[in-house]
Design an enzyme around this catalytic site. Structure first.
Site, short mmCIF file in Angstrom:
data_model
loop_
_atom_site.label_atom_id
_atom_site.label_comp_id
_atom_site.label_asym_id
_atom_site.label_seq_id
_atom_site.Cartn_x
_atom_site.Cartn_y
_atom_site.Cartn_z
N HIS A 1 0.79 -1.23 0.00
CA HIS A 1 0.00 0.00 0.00
C HIS A 1 0.82 1.27 0.00
CE1 HIS A 1 -4.22 -1.24 0.48
NE2 HIS A 1 -3.70 -2.33 1.01
N LYS B 1 -8.98 14.14 3.78
CA LYS B 1 -8.10 12.96 3.85
C LYS B 1 -7.23 13.11 5.08
CE LYS B 1 -6.64 14.11 -0.33
NZ LYS B 1 -6.59 12.85 -1.06
N ARG B 2 -6.47 12.07 5.44
CA ARG B 2 -5.56 12.22 6.57
C ARG B 2 -4.63 13.41 6.34
NH1 ARG B 2 -5.63 8.18 10.71
NH2 ARG B 2 -3.87 9.32 11.55
N LYS C 1 0.53 14.70 1.38
CA LYS C 1 -0.75 15.02 0.77
C LYS C 1 -0.89 16.53 0.51
CE LYS C 1 -3.17 10.98 2.71
NZ LYS C 1 -3.99 10.34 1.66
N THR D 1 -8.42 6.80 -2.80
CA THR D 1 -9.78 6.37 -3.13
C THR D 1 -10.75 7.53 -2.93
OG1 THR D 1 -9.97 5.48 -0.88
CG2 THR D 1 -9.51 3.91 -2.66
N LYS E 1 -14.21 8.66 -5.02
CA LYS E 1 -15.53 9.00 -4.46
C LYS E 1 -15.98 10.37 -4.97
CE LYS E 1 -13.92 6.89 -0.21
NZ LYS E 1 -13.29 7.25 1.08
C1 LIG Z 1 -12.01 7.40 1.40
C2 LIG Z 1 -11.58 7.75 2.75
C3 LIG Z 1 -10.22 7.94 3.02
C4 LIG Z 1 -9.15 7.86 1.96
O1 LIG Z 1 -9.02 9.14 1.36
P1 LIG Z 1 -7.77 9.48 0.42
O2 LIG Z 1 -8.13 10.82 -0.13
O3 LIG Z 1 -7.73 8.44 -0.63
O4 LIG Z 1 -6.57 9.51 1.28
C5 LIG Z 1 -9.85 8.28 4.31
N1 LIG Z 1 -10.76 8.42 5.28
C6 LIG Z 1 -12.08 8.25 5.06
C7 LIG Z 1 -13.04 8.43 6.18
C8 LIG Z 1 -12.54 7.91 3.79
O5 LIG Z 1 -13.85 7.73 3.58
#
Ligand SMILES: *Cc1c(COP(=O)(O)O)cnc(C)c1O
Length: 832
Positions: free
Chosen positions: A367, A558-559, A564, A666, A670
């Site tokens: 990952h 995101k985190r 990032k 991911t 979304k």
């Molecule tokens: C989808 C999702 C992530 C992953 O987000 P990235 O932008 O791909 O880092 C992290 N936390 C939550 C709650 C999510 O739904």
């Protein structure tokens, strides 16, 4: 049978409004123990969840029985994290009874949406990796694959994030406090898991050298099962989570004096094993409890898998034909040594045969390429905690290096890189190398990431095993992320192309021709606006900030991590703020910058960036000279439930990681599926999103992974030169360094400025700044043209079909697992 009892049996299965209503009223009284007048929202949630759970138990058992009767090959997804979120909406939608449930509650005078709000968010994961595991569970069940999830039932999920004076503060997430109606405790499903002790050598019955692990401490793993409802409710799979229990020795032991309290203390300590999720999205280096958690759930899962296999088989020859075990990152990679131990030490299989079986059974998903996230356990710790496993790892390593020696032909560097042991400094076990060696397939999570894996971390292994690495680009479940989270858009799509897209997202491509249809565009915009109103209300409730619904919702959720680059985003916001103040007569596109994300509690730089965003927001949001054209909000406690409100409302999706550092992402999927345009670097799955939605419908900027690599390698990059040559960047940084946003503590952001200058700007924020601002400008310009913007947004939604996790999971099933759909056999359901 008693007639009343019999009628209740029928009731438990009834899917119509009356049956649901009667069930709710009965459950409230007889299971929750409340009277309708005294019931709280939470009581109603438990009532509804239990009544819905009744409706899936028969099908759940049918599913399990069918797998058993057909001795189907199962896939076991081992993951230290499952970021599930709420389950009520999900269960109702996948069973197809959302409307009936809403009406039944209506008749009792309740609103389904209020009941849903009482469910805590199951946050047994940090971010993308855990959420992927949850999407995969949904897809395996929806594709009728015999798939099991295995993990840990953490008593405390990911911490709750609050902001106090703009700083992140962590609170425990007590999601089990009021009970969890979805889980079934299985006190009889109990496996011993050992730690510490020593290894004894002896001669077995035929005089062969053999080993046993003795004087070890014992913990029990107890199972809790949660049904995983596939779309349509036909297949209902199982997520089995393990909870630590002290052994029964405690209950039956005889104590005297102080020994009793000591024993109780020991019991509590033992059970701490499944108490809390580690809140780091990279790895906790060298934390013994973490290693123990990893081994705990992996060992219990393997024992359970072997028990199930042995119900039909008397030797292990066909284990790889009946079980595929997927390692979600290296967290369960100790399973390779554990399966060897179980086969060789406990079941008397010969080493070579056990190794063939192990490799044919396991596969591993990598990952991340971040060096700090590659697990490497100190040999000394491993020897102490898992002495037999350390021996087995040495043995695997010796056999492998011996075989490779011939081909390495004196290239000792190569051999030391291939070794399972990192001999530099304090010796460590490289879990990535173990996972690679013990698996028949190893995959990355986007095309670019897989390519980089071949070139970097696993270059030597790739040369040795050129067939082993393959790509499986991540996906997301369209059920949760569009059908459930975005009902206005889901209804609009279904009105035009039917509802086949929910199960087969490739059908959504039929929307592409609607991009030129003015009426459809208008309705698409209306759906987006509805979602934006909902988010605006949520923002007001959470932060007290009023935002304009018709502003451009620019979203980065995101985190919090330096790679990032939330920092790049907030610097651009400062630059935009300055431009707006300098040119008050210009008619600006109103922008709302929306951030959300947690920082690991020990990640000081990420927490400082949170504080910076909050400080900048305070200044900007209160400055009348920008006329509300710019608002900045940082929403607290980002989790799946928050994501479900944010994603559908986004106009612009920020995917701006330093190229080469985001394995896939991911969140990007979304957001694009929900009709946001991406502003992003050519990183992770952004590369493939661009290929699918088309270059004209995405804002790509910045250095490529190759350019990043070259720039870092050349040593010629000087961020100070870049800053000096960009007045708007320089001004933004000067404002930060002179305390414009932190008058109470002007030096607060010194570490950030330091990292961007003397620190060499490792994440290349300054290098990409100018290109990023241009891309932002292009987005704002396009947003003025609502027709054109909507056209592109529709094309994003229409072209995201490939990013369904159903597609991903079927690729795993055919190319890695060799697992096939099994249709559960349901006996006539209304029969009593
Ligand atoms: C989808 C999702 C992530 C992953 O987000 P990235 O932008 O791909 O880092 C992290 N936390 C939550 C709650 C999510 O739904």
């Amino acid at each position: 049978m008693d007639a009343r009892y019999k009628s209740r049996e029928i009731e438990r299965r009834s899917l119509d409004v009356d049956g649901l209503k009667r069930s709710f009223l009965e459950w409230l009284v007889y299971s929750v123990g409340k009277d309708a007048r005294a019931a709280t929202r939470r009581d109603w949630f438990h009532t509804v969840a239990l009544a819905v759970r009744d409706r899936l138990v028969d099908r759940w058992m049918d599913t399990t029985r069918t797998y058993y009767q057909q001795d189907a090959k199962r896939v076991y997804y081992l993951s230290l994290e499952f970021l599930i979120g709420r389950l009520l909406t999900n269960s109702l939608a996948n069973l197809g009874i959302t409307d009936q449930c809403r009406q039944a509650l209506d008749r009792i005078g309740l609103n389904l949406d209020d009941v849903v709000e009482a469910e805590p968010d199951a946050a047994l994961g940090n971010g993308g990796l855990g959420r992927l595991a949850a999407c995969f569970l949904d897809s395996m069940a929806s594709e009728a694959l015999p798939g099991y999830g295995y993990g840990i039932r953490y008593e405390f999920g990911l911490f709750e994030q609050r902001f106090e004076h703009g700083w992140q503060v962590e609170y425990p997430e007590q999601w089990l406090q009021f009970g969890n109606p979805w889980e079934f405790p299985r006190p009889e499903v109990l496996y011993p898991v050992q730690f510490y002790g020593r290894v004894e050598e002896f001669r077995d019955s035929v005089g062969e050298r053999a080993y046993r692990w003795v004087d070890a401490e014992r913990v029990l793993a107890m199972a809790y099962d949660t049904p995983v409802v596939g779309y349509g409710g036909d297949t209902i799979n199982t997520l089995r989570l393990w909870s630590a229990r002290a052994t029964r020795d405690f209950n039956f032991g005889h104590f005297n004096d102080g020994a009793y309290m000591k024993a109780v203390e020991q019991k509590v300590l033992t059970e701490n094993l499944s108490r809390v999720l580690y809140p780091n999205d990279a790895t906790e280096g060298g934390k013994e409890l973490r290693l123990k958690q990893e081994y705990f759930f992996t060992s219990a899962s393997l024992q359970d898998i072997l028990r199930r296999y042995l119900q039909h088989h008397s030797n292990f020859d066909s284990l790889p034909d009946k079980a595929a075990i997927q390692l979600n990152d290296t967290h369960p990679a100790i399973g390779i040594a554990e399966l060897m131990r179980l086969l060789v030490d406990q079941h008397g299989v010969t080493w070579d045969k056990a190794w063939d079986i192990t490799r044919a059974t396991f596969s591993y998903t990598n990952h991340t390429l971040l060096p700090e996230a590659l697990e490497a356990w100190p040999v000394r710790m491993m020897e102490r905690v898992l002495p037999r496993h350390m021996q087995i790892i040495y043995e695997i390593n010796a056999k492998f290096l011996n075989r490779s020696k011939a081909r390495a032909a004196g290239d000792n560097g190569r051999l030391s890189r291939l070794s399972l042991i990192d001999e530099r400094g304090d010796r460590r076990v490289r879990m990535g190398n173990l996972a690679f060696l013990g698996s028949h397939k190893v995959n990355g999570v986007s095309a670019l990431h897989t390519e980089l894996m071949k070139q970097t971390v696993f270059a030597d292994f790739h040369a040795e095993f050129p067939e082993r690495i393959n790509n499986k680009t991540n996906g997301i479940t369209p059920r949760r992320w569009l059908h459930q989270a975005n009902q206005p858009l889901a209804a609009l799509i279904t009105s035009r192309i039917g509802n086949g897209w929910i199960k087969d997202l490739s059908q959504i491509s039929a929307l592409a021709e609607k991009a030129d249809d003015l009426v459809f565009r208008e309705e698409f915009r209306r759906a987006k606006r509805k979602n934006k109103k909902r988010l605006a209300a949520y923002i007001a409730r959470q932060t007290g900030v009023d935002v304009q619904v018709d502003s451009l919702f620019d979203v980065q959720v995101k985190r919090m991590h330096e790679y990032k680059r939330q920092l790049l985003n907030i610097l651009q916001a400062i630059a935009l703020y300055n431009e707006m103040r300098d040119n008050p007569t210009v008619s600006w596109v109103p922008v709302t910058k929306i951030f959300a994300g947690k920082a690991a509690p020990s990640y000081h730089m990420a927490k400082l960036i949170i504080k910076l965003i909050n400080d900048v927001a305070k200044v900007v949001n209160h400055d009348p000279s920008v006329h509300d054209n710019l608002k900045i909000v940082l929403l607290p406690n980002y989790n799946v439930t928050a994501a479900e409100i944010i994603m559908p409302a986004a106009d612009l999706s920020e995917q701006i990681s330093t190229a080469g550092m985001e394995a896939s992402g991911t969140g990007n999927m979304k957001l694009a599926l929900n009709g946001a345009l991406t502003i992003g670097t050519l990183d992770g799955a952004n590369v493939e999103i661009r290929e699918h939605v088309g270059d004209d419908n995405i804002f790509i900027f910045g250095l490529t992974a190759e350019e990043v690599n070259d720039l870092r390698a050349s040593g010629g990059f000087n961020p100070r030169d870049v800053i000096a040559s960009n007045p708007s960047l320089k001004r933004a940084l000067d404002m930060i360094s002179t305390g414009v946003f932190s008058p109470d503590d002007p030096h607060r952001y010194h570490p950030i400025l330091q990292a961007l200058t003397d620190g060499g700007d490792h994440f290349l924020v300054t290098a990409d700044f100018s290109d990023y601002c241009q891309a932002q400008q292009a987005a704002m310009d396009l947003y003025r043209d609502q027709e054109e913007w909507t056209r592109k947004a529709i094309l994003n939604t229409a072209n995201m079909g490939w990013f369904s996790s159903d597609r991903t999971i079927m690729e795993y099933a055919t190319e890695i697992w060799d697992v096939h759909p099994v249709k559960p056999e349901h006996p006539a359901e209304t029969e009593t």
